[in-house]
Structures are given as C-alpha cells and as structure tokens.
Scaffold this active site. Structure first.
Site, PDB file in Angstrom:
ATOM      1  N   ASN A   2       0.849  -1.185   0.000  1.00 39.91           N
ATOM      2  CA  ASN A   2       0.000   0.000   0.000  1.00 39.91           C
ATOM      3  C   ASN A   2       0.888   1.239   0.000  1.00 39.91           C
ATOM      4  O   ASN A   2       2.120   1.138   0.012  1.00 39.91           O
ATOM      5  CB  ASN A   2      -0.960  -0.021   1.193  1.00 39.91           C
ATOM      6  CG  ASN A   2      -0.223  -0.144   2.517  1.00 39.91           C
ATOM      7  OD1 ASN A   2       0.526   0.742   2.907  1.00 39.91           O
ATOM      8  ND2 ASN A   2      -0.447  -1.261   3.211  1.00 39.91           N
ATOM      9  N   ASP A  15      -4.961 -10.434  12.477  1.00 43.13           N
ATOM     10  CA  ASP A  15      -5.434  -9.114  12.890  1.00 43.13           C
ATOM     11  C   ASP A  15      -4.662  -8.737  14.150  1.00 43.13           C
ATOM     12  O   ASP A  15      -5.043  -9.086  15.269  1.00 43.13           O
ATOM     13  CB  ASP A  15      -6.940  -9.157  13.160  1.00 43.13           C
ATOM     14  CG  ASP A  15      -7.538  -7.771  13.324  1.00 43.13           C
ATOM     15  OD1 ASP A  15      -6.833  -6.884  13.840  1.00 43.13           O
ATOM     16  OD2 ASP A  15      -8.697  -7.579  12.938  1.00 43.13           O
ATOM     17  N   LEU A  50      -3.962  -5.839  15.702  1.00 39.66           N
ATOM     18  CA  LEU A  50      -4.617  -4.924  16.646  1.00 39.66           C
ATOM     19  C   LEU A  50      -5.662  -5.652  17.476  1.00 39.66           C
ATOM     20  O   LEU A  50      -5.716  -5.508  18.705  1.00 39.66           O
ATOM     21  CB  LEU A  50      -5.245  -3.758  15.878  1.00 39.66           C
ATOM     22  CG  LEU A  50      -6.062  -2.764  16.698  1.00 39.66           C
ATOM     23  CD1 LEU A  50      -5.214  -2.098  17.762  1.00 39.66           C
ATOM     24  CD2 LEU A  50      -6.699  -1.724  15.770  1.00 39.66           C
TER      25      LEU A  50
END
Length: 397
Positions: free
Chosen positions: A208, A304, A306
């Site tokens: 990204n 994931d 977090l």
C-alpha cells in the site's frame, strides 16, 4: 544533552568494539562523564590506552586489581553512574547477564549494580538468531534492561543480517531518551509503522502507499518523553527514528511475530498499514506470461494484530491505540472499527487521494475513544505525533 550525566561504559569483546571509541567521543561532546570498563576480550580489538585517553578517565579492567579495589571497589563502581551501557554487548556477555554470572569485572559490575542498564548487542547473525540468544534477550528485557539495536548490515565475517551494533549516534540518542526525566520515563511502548509487503513471487508483492512517516514521528515523540520504544516497521520510505529499538519486518506474519516478542508493554500504538490478505500460493520463481492465461492467485487472511493484542487475556497493554485510514464515512467506519477490534483509542484519518495525507507531510485526525470524538486540525505529522504522545503520557500517569 547529557551535561552532568555519568555513564559507566562496558566494552565487550567483538569487532564492533572499535565503535565504542567514537561513542565515548560523542558522549563527552554532549557533556557526559564516561568511566570505561574494558573486558579482556575487548582488549583484543581496542587498546586500553586509546579508551582511557578518549574518556579522560581511568580505565578499569581487572576484578582482582588490588589498587582498584582499594581506591574504588567494584561494588561502588557499579553504583555511581546514572546509566550502565554495554557496547558492544556480545552473546557471551548477554548470556552471563541473563544467567546472573559474575566471573570477571564486567559481569560482576552488571550483577552488583542498582543503576539502569542499556545494552547494544553485536554479534554474528546466526548467533543473534540462535534460540539461546533470543531466550537471553527475553530474560534481559523482562529484567528491565533497555536494548538498542542491533541493525541489519554486512558483518565482518562476510554475512549479512541482524547483529550489527547500532551506530554511536543511535546509541547516544537512546541514552538521551533513557536519561530523559520526561513523563514516560520507565514506560515501555510498542509502535508499529509502515506498510507490509506480501510476496506474489520473488520480484512482485502486494503493498500500500503508507510512507511510515506518521508512525516514525510517533515513536520519536514518545522517546522524547522518556519512553523505551520498540519500533516495529515495515519497508517504509522514511528512516526509523534514533533512540528507539528498531525491528524491521516485511510481511504481516513477521510483524505479528515481532509484536509478540516485544510484549509486554505499557502501551501499544498500531500505526502500521498491515495488508489484510496474503498470497498463499506465492511462487519461489518469477511468474511468467503463459498461453494458459493469467496465473491463479489464492489468498488467505492475515492475522489481525490490533484485535489480537486488544483481546489478550493476560499481559494486555494498559492502553492500545489503533489507526483507521479511511476513504469514506471516516468517523462511522473508525468508530465501528474501534468497537470491533476492542482497542481503547482509534486515530482516524481521511486518506482519499485528494487529501494528500497518505505519503504526505501533514495529517488531519480525529481521536475516538470512550469519551467521544476529538477532531484535531490539520498539522504536520510530527505535531500530530507530539500531541498524541502527550495524550498517551496523560493516560499512563
């Protein structure tokens, strides 16, 4: 600056010992007093005369030196400094520290001291990655030892990888942060930053546009307030800040492993733009065009990070801060993300192409917590970082 500070510098036996000479000079430039301790192995790489001359202080070498014991015994020597720094910290010295050994002057000082200790590891990449060294590192961190480095780089032995001692100015910055009497002194904070790269083949990857600038600024601001910062970063455009422990990674799986290894911590700031998916069929060879058509790529969901940390049953940081980079319905999406992930705060921002925020030098964020929404005006990313660091300090004190 370090004016009036007293550093006890223990020089271990490795090729990186030559950097200790520049480290002494840099510390003295900033007003610090440096008392050097040279291990027997260290004498194979730097001379006692050069170390003593640069420090402008008496050099200590021998545990059983009658004169030294009469003038300043090893117990007193271990306790008169503001900080004990081991640079380079060899695998042998780290093992002695972790095991509580005291069979020479360096290890005895480290066992007898009641002063904070910082180590700058330096060794061959295989020695650094060995399970025994990593166990010792975890033990030392658990004992409250601050760690700076090591860096990736070319080794004197011809190999490349983690194990290269941090540069003198990096160590100086870490020392300044350690001795800073700011509101986060004694707090350990984990910061993730940058993008992750998920390989398709050896030359292609999914990524990204994150530059890592905001995460790096946050790590720097936290260190400036006295925190011990572990900075886990993907392949960012900006260099990592000085005065923090830098852990470079590439993939989301590597970042998850690094986060697990860095815990426990008082707070976690998860600013990294972690890829949601990875290619399970990544090729070990470059994919070629074929008459059979486009290659078939199979995807799997990445961990994931977090959410995992936010829902830890034990050892969860007191404060967990997530980030929500959104392109539409920013507040609604970020609020839902905070509840879904279980973190304490979410820092939300609009990264639509027209904002120039992703990859740019400014940011405009909204801090979302149980207390509600707090919109901050657009400002430079380092100013956002300082404001967030100050809020974290309030929450932890």
């Amino acid at each position: 600056m370090l004016a009036g500070k007293h550093i006890l510098l223990i020089i271990g036996g490795g090729i990186a010992a030559f950097k200790s000479l520049d480290l002494i000079r840099r510390l003295r430039e900033r007003g610090a007093t440096v008392t050097p301790v040279l291990s027997r192995a260290g004498e194979e790489f730097v001379t006692p005369l050069s170390v003593s001359a640069l420090a402008g202080q008496k050099l200590y070498r021998d545990l059983f030196d009658l004169g030294d014991e009469a003038e300043m015994g090893h117990i007193q020597l271990s306790r008169v400094a503001d900080l004990v720094v081991v640079a380079p910290a060899t695998a042998d010295l780290m093992a002695k520290m972790a095991g509580g050994m005291a069979n020479d002057l360096a290890s005895t000082l480290l066992l007898a001291t009641d002063t904070p200790v910082m180590i700058a590891p330096a060794m061959n990449v295989r020695m650094w990655e060995h399970a025994a060294t990593q166990r010792n590192l975890a033990t030392l961190r658990g004992d409250g030892i601050a760690v700076v480095g090591p860096n990736d780089g070319d080794m004197a032995c011809g190999e490349f990888g983690p194990g290269r001692m941090s540069e003198p100015l990096e160590i100086v910055a870490a020392i300044e942060a350690q001795l800073n009497d700011g509101p986060l002194k004694g707090r350990r904070i984990l910061v993730t930053s940058g993008p992750t790269y998920e390989p398709i083949d050896p030359v292609r990857y999914i990524a990204n546009r994150s530059s890592g600038a905001q995460g790096a600024a946050i790590a720097s601001a936290l260190a400036a307030l006295g925190a011990e910062v572990v900075f886990i970063t993907g392949p960012a455009d900006v260099p990592p800040p000085r005065g923090v422990e830098v852990v470079p990674v590439e993939t989301a799986l590597q970042m998850q492993e690094a986060v697990d290894a860095a815990l426990p911590a008082d707070a976690g700031v998860f600013a990294a733009a972690v890829a949601d998916w990875r290619v399970t069929t990544a090729s070990d060879r470059k994919l070629k065009k074929s008459k059979d058509g486009l290659p078939l790529l199979e995807f799997a969901e990445n961990p994931d990070i977090l959410k995992t940390v936010s829902h830890m049953a034990s050892g969860r940081p007191k404060l967990v801060v997530g980030f929500a980079a959104e392109t539409n319905d920013v507040i609604d999406n970020a609020t839902a993300k905070r509840l879904r992930k279980g973190c304490d705060w979410i820092v939300a921002n609009d990264v639509s192409p027209g904002t120039g925020i992703m990859g740019g030098g400014e940011n405009a964020v909204t801090l979302i917590s149980d207390a509600g929404e707090e919109e901050w005006p657009r400002m430079a990313k380092d100013q956002v970082a300082k404001k967030l660091a100050a809020r974290i300090a309030e929450a932890l004190t």
